[in-house]
Motif scaffolding. Structure first.
Motif, short mmCIF file in Angstrom:
data_model
loop_
_atom_site.label_atom_id
_atom_site.label_comp_id
_atom_site.label_asym_id
_atom_site.label_seq_id
_atom_site.Cartn_x
_atom_site.Cartn_y
_atom_site.Cartn_z
N GLU A 229 0.81 -1.21 0.00
CA GLU A 229 0.00 0.00 0.00
C GLU A 229 0.85 1.27 0.00
N LYS A 230 2.02 1.19 0.62
CA LYS A 230 2.88 2.37 0.68
C LYS A 230 3.43 2.73 -0.70
N SER A 231 3.94 1.73 -1.40
CA SER A 231 4.50 1.97 -2.73
C SER A 231 3.49 1.79 -3.85
N ARG A 232 2.30 1.27 -3.50
CA ARG A 232 1.22 1.07 -4.49
C ARG A 232 1.67 0.20 -5.65
N ARG A 233 2.11 -0.97 -5.31
CA ARG A 233 2.58 -1.89 -6.34
C ARG A 233 2.50 -3.32 -5.81
N THR A 234 2.52 -4.26 -6.74
CA THR A 234 2.56 -5.68 -6.39
C THR A 234 4.00 -6.11 -6.19
N GLU A 235 4.25 -6.86 -5.13
CA GLU A 235 5.60 -7.33 -4.83
C GLU A 235 5.60 -8.84 -4.64
N LEU A 236 6.76 -9.42 -4.92
CA LEU A 236 7.00 -10.84 -4.70
C LEU A 236 8.11 -10.99 -3.66
N ALA A 237 7.87 -11.83 -2.67
CA ALA A 237 8.88 -12.11 -1.66
C ALA A 237 9.21 -13.59 -1.69
N SER A 238 10.49 -13.91 -1.53
CA SER A 238 10.94 -15.30 -1.57
C SER A 238 11.75 -15.62 -0.33
N LEU A 239 11.54 -16.83 0.18
CA LEU A 239 12.29 -17.34 1.33
C LEU A 239 12.94 -18.65 0.93
N GLU A 240 14.15 -18.88 1.41
CA GLU A 240 14.86 -20.13 1.16
C GLU A 240 15.49 -20.60 2.46
N LEU A 241 15.26 -21.85 2.82
CA LEU A 241 15.68 -22.38 4.12
C LEU A 241 16.81 -23.38 3.94
N TYR A 242 17.86 -23.24 4.77
CA TYR A 242 19.02 -24.13 4.71
C TYR A 242 19.37 -24.60 6.12
N GLU A 243 19.88 -25.83 6.21
CA GLU A 243 20.38 -26.35 7.48
C GLU A 243 21.77 -25.80 7.80
N GLY A 244 22.51 -25.43 6.80
CA GLY A 244 23.89 -24.99 6.97
C GLY A 244 24.82 -25.86 6.16
N LYS A 245 26.10 -25.81 6.48
CA LYS A 245 27.09 -26.60 5.74
C LYS A 245 27.26 -28.00 6.31
#
Length: 926
Positions: free
Chosen positions: A733-749
């Protein structure tokens, strides 16, 4: 002598201008040719699209043109669609899709006259449109802002002779009538009619110029009416006992009767009886009971008032005409077999032509309870299955093997050890195959089979069956090659699990790979009357009911799941949790199997109304009884946040790679939790700002893995959950645009376990990479691609509001895209906030798909290919190859060249072998 510059200048300039113009035309023609040939060789080869209009709300015949081929039917539907249908074929000539929801709801439609049409749609302001019926263009448009926007649902509209009348009832006072010129919007007249009987408790309809209201309480019911266009009109009343006689039981219902005469119907005795009132001066009661399940249409045919009743019995639709002056039924010659095409039909429009005084030809546009529409003229001219515009559940099922393959499987499936019997069976099988081959060569028809010859599984698993469930309780089987409807099955009196939702669940209990056991699907829904659960078992290939068919559960299902293990007949069981937290299993014979797997079986519930989440275990179940034990519980207050989405991973998904190789050759291991569920809530913060909260919850242990809050965000929200990543869209609503957010989960090395994942092992929380992107279009739905082994790269399919379906590579949404361009990593592109929309990524090219409600993906037999089915107001099917077709030869592969090369290599090898042997022989003689 040199030419004079005054004479040569204009001529040279004219030649130069013509040359420039010619060059511009050549460039433009070249561009047009390029745009026309794009995808031209692929159009319709692996994809198809079907257009629909939805449930008919208003309809009118347009027969004003002298040429019969230009006759059409104008329909307005509940899906906010205005369309013209070909009167001969039922095909859509043109279609206009209005806005979603109340903003585009069509509230009034005038009768077709002189090739013009008037519609009223929307809320505040209402849009009045004047249409050209030949092309479907808007001639004029104007707005009408209502002075009482809170009472917009009570407003009635009436269009007659080019004048639009706006009727607004005022409680305990009267009715305000405002007249407008429908072409210009000029206000013509305002009047107020006294009607003190209008109140919030009354149910009112508008029958032509008569405003009719039904007022009822526990003791009596009275019908009031008044002519709103008659000066000094006085209200008139009539009691329900006068209409039905003594003994009629309520509650009563008032409804408007379709037709070209003003009439209303009043029902009694739980809608088993109803009677009609005609308004021509004083109201006239038709002294005859009408079955409440029959459709009624009142018309003026041959200067006679006629009531047309449509009924459905034993697969036959009958239209009965009753002349009001005679009051004796006179059946029309329209009783015929309808092959279950129309269920509880009603007439929405008629068109009658007269060849002589006694010869009359009538056409009837029929609409059924399952949204299908048909044109009748002594027989069925055409039928449109408009229920497909409201699909709520989809599964893509493999087709069965051919008859010959079945015979081979039966031969090798037998456990006999008799050598002579096996020899006889082998010879019989070979003889049958030879007979089929000879019949094919001679062009003879083979023996009749219960299976269509083209409905068999192909080598690469690309030809499948789409099983679709609609909100009306009608099931369809659609083959994927051409989009042909193979079968249809109606399950009467079912609905979604709640009054506000059409959601039903479709399970594939057994596929087509387990011959001779037939494939089996189960539909879980709710009964329309009681609200209790209903299970319907059927064969997805032919649509026939299996076993008991419809099964009444006797309780309301709260949650259900498909067991991962199968019985000895390869049938996967369904576990249902009722409202009293008691578990049930279907079929009941699989109770022992569920009990044996109880320690590893968990089920969770989400109540969006109360915000309560809970997880249950079946570890304490016994052979006699399934026991659910509550393991964890979580409460999200609905006062501050409302649960809107609960998204889990696809059960068909397979993870090919456990880790991700970094630039330093170390491995970053993925956090692959099959029990992880994404829960999205929307609410308001303390500053009255809209917020979006996303939770990642392990539904076996109840552990909150991750949560994030977005402020000044509102819907629509769409979520894709796959492997170790998550993508969701929202409106900023602040920027008045559609956004995409992505999350990626890792255990580590370092990987916690390399064998079996356990939610109860108490592993540490994962590392979360996150990033947001700007998307330059509105999103209607999202889904990820899925393949058989999970080797192919993942793409996200995004349905756009403009009708396109975009294939978006996961590489563009990768949250590990570096902000600093100098930090390079293999396979990762630098971060850019904007995600571009490339036109070559639109998988449906110029075939727009409106009102996309969901995208369903399914793996094929080829690892490179994913099958995509898009549902909504339109249906679309295609194939996509995210990593290209690496396991299939290209269409332009040069077979002749490779054959020539291979032949040359074989010949040269033999020639070199001969020369080598001669050389060795000469060396031996030296």
């Amino acid at each position: 002598m040199a030419p004079s510059p005054q004479l040569a200048g204009p001529g040279l300039r004219r030649i130069f201008n013509e040359t420039q113009l010619l060059h511009c035309l050549i460039v433009l023609l070249g561009l047009f040719n390029l745009s026309l040939c794009l995808y031209e060789d692929q159009v319709g080869k692996f994809d198809w699209r079907q257009n629909y209009v939805g449930k008919v709300k208003f309809a009118s015949f347009d027969t004003g043109s002298s040429a019969a081929k230009f006759h059409k039917i104008i329909v307005a539907t509940e899906e906010n669609v205005l369309a013209a249908l070909n009167i001969r074929t039922g095909h859509i000539l043109w279609r206009k899709v209005f806005e979603k929801g109340c903003a585009g709801r069509i509230r009034a439609l005038s009768n077709v006259a002189e090739g013009k049409l008037i519609t009223v749609s929307g809320r505040v302001p209402a849009l009045v449109r004047y249409w050209n019926l030949a092309l479907g263009h808007i001639v004029k448009e104007w707005t009408l802002a209502d002075q009482n926007p809170d009472r917009i649902e009570d407003v009635k509209w009436y269009i007659k002779d080019g004048t639009l009348h706006h009727i607004l009832p005022i409680y305990n006072s009267g009715v305000e009538v405002t007249s407008y010129d429908s072409k210009t919007g000029e206000k013509l007249k305002f009047r107020k009619v006294s009607a003190p009987f209008v109140s919030p408790e009354t149910e009112c309809v508008l029958a032509d110029s008569n405003f009719v209201c039904l007022k009822q309480d526990s003791n009596s019911a009275i019908l009031f009416n008044i002519n709103i266009f008659e000066p000094n009109a006085q209200p008139k009343s009539i009691t329900i006992n006068t209409i039905f006689g003594a003994g009629a039981q309520g509650p009563h219902q008032l409804s408007l009767v379709a037709g070209n005469l003003p009439a209303v119907s009043i029902s009694a005795d739980n809608n088993r009886r109803k009677r009609l009132l005609l308004f021509e001066g004083d109201p006239v009661v038709v002294p005859r009971d009408i079955d409440g399940h029959n459709g009624v249409y009142v018309a003026n045919l041959d200067n006679k008032k006629v009531i047309l009743e449509s009924s459905y019995n034993n697969g036959a639709t009958t239209i009965t005409a009753t002349e009001l002056a005679i009051s004796e039924p006179q059946p029309e010659k329209i009783g015929y077999w309808m092959h279950n095409a129309l269920y509880k039909p009603s007439i929405v429009a008629t068109d009658c032509t007269y060849q002589s005084m006694k010869a009359r030809t009538c056409r009837y546009l029929m609409s059924s309870e399952d949204h299908s529409i048909s044109l009748l003229q002594q027989k069925v001219i055409w039928t449109r299955e408009e229920a497909l515009a409201s699909i709520v559940a989809v599964e893509i099922v493999e087709l069965p093997i051919s008859e010959q393959d079945r015979a081979i499987e039966m031969e090798f499936d037998l456990k006999e050890r008799d050598v002579l019997g096996m020899l006889v069976r082998r010879l019989t099988s070979q003889a049958n195959q030879m007979r089929s081959f000879v019949q094919t060569l001679l062009g003879l028809e083979p023996q009749q089979s219960s299976q269509r010859a083209d409905l068999v599984r192909d080598k690469f698993g690309l030809h499948k069956m789409i099983v679709a469930v609609t909100s009306t309780g009608k099931l369809f089987g659609i083959e994927t090659r051409r989009g042909e409807i193979i079968w249809q099955q109606r399950v009467p009196n079912i609905r979604g699990f709640s009054q506000d939702s059409d959601k039903m669940i479709l399970y594939v209990q057994r596929g087509s790979r387990h011959f001779p056991h037939p494939p089996q699907c189960a539909l879980l829904a709710a009964d329309k009357v009681t609200g209790n659960g209903v299970l319907f078992f059927f064969n997805p290939i032919n649509g026939q009911a299996l076993g008991a068919g419809r099964t009444e559960l006797g309780y309301r299902p709260k949650q259900s799941m498909l067991l991962h293990a199968s019985t000895d007949t390869f049938l996967r069981s369904i576990v249902i949790l009722d409202e009293h937290e008691q578990a049930h299993v279907y079929p009941e014979s699989a109770s022992a199997l569920v009990t044996s797997l109880g320690r590893n079986t968990y089920i969770f519930t989400v109540d969006k109304t109360t915000g309560q989440l809970a997880g249950y275990s079946l570890a304490f179940s016994t052979q006699q009884n399934l026991v659910t034990n509550k393991v964890w519980e979580l409460y999200l207050s609905p006062k501050t946040q409302q649960i809107t989405h609960v998204v889990s991973k696809s059960p068909l998904e397979r993870v090919h790679s456990q880790g991700r190789v970094l630039s330093d050759r170390s491995v970053l291991y993925k956090y692959i939790n099959p029990n992880l569920v994404a829960i999205a809530t929307q609410g308001t913060s303390g500053a009255h700002k809209n917020t979006l909260t996303l939770y990642l919850l392990d539904v076996v242990s109840g552990t909150m893995v991750f949560s994030i809050v977005h402020k000044r965000i509102r819907g629509p929200v769409h979520i894709v959950h796959s492997e170790n990543w998550l993508v969701y869209s929202y409106y900023n609503e602040k920027s008045r645009r559609t956004e995409l957010a992505s999350l990626e989960l890792y255990e580590g090395k370092y990987q916690s376990t390399s064998t079996v994942f356990s939610s109860l092992a108490g592993t540490k929380l994962p590392l979360v990479e996150r990033q947001a992107f700007i998307f330059p279009a509105s999103i209607e739905s999202m889904q990820e691609t899925i393949t058989e082994k999970g080797i192919t790269s993942k793409h996200v399919l995004v349905a756009l509001a403009n009708g396109g379906v975009l294939e978006l590579p996961w590489m563009l949404l990768d949250p590990r895209r570096p902000v600093n361009p100098e930090m390079r990593e293999e396979g990762v592109i630098p971060y850019m906030p904007e995600i571009p929309i490339h036109m070559d990524g639109i998988i449906n090219y110029n075939q727009s798909i409106h009102r996309v409600a969901g995208i369903h993906t399914s793996p094929s037999g080829l690892e490179s290919t994913c099958l995509v089915f898009v549902r909504g107001l339109d249906l679309f099917y295609t194939r996509v190859s995210p990593s290209k077709t690496f396991d299939v030869l290209k269409e332009d592969f040069d077979y002749y060249l490779i054959v020539i090369v291979l032949a040359a290599l074989v010949i040269s090898s033999y020639a070199s072998k001969k020369f080598a042997s001669q050389k060795l022989q000469k060396q031996a003689w030296k």
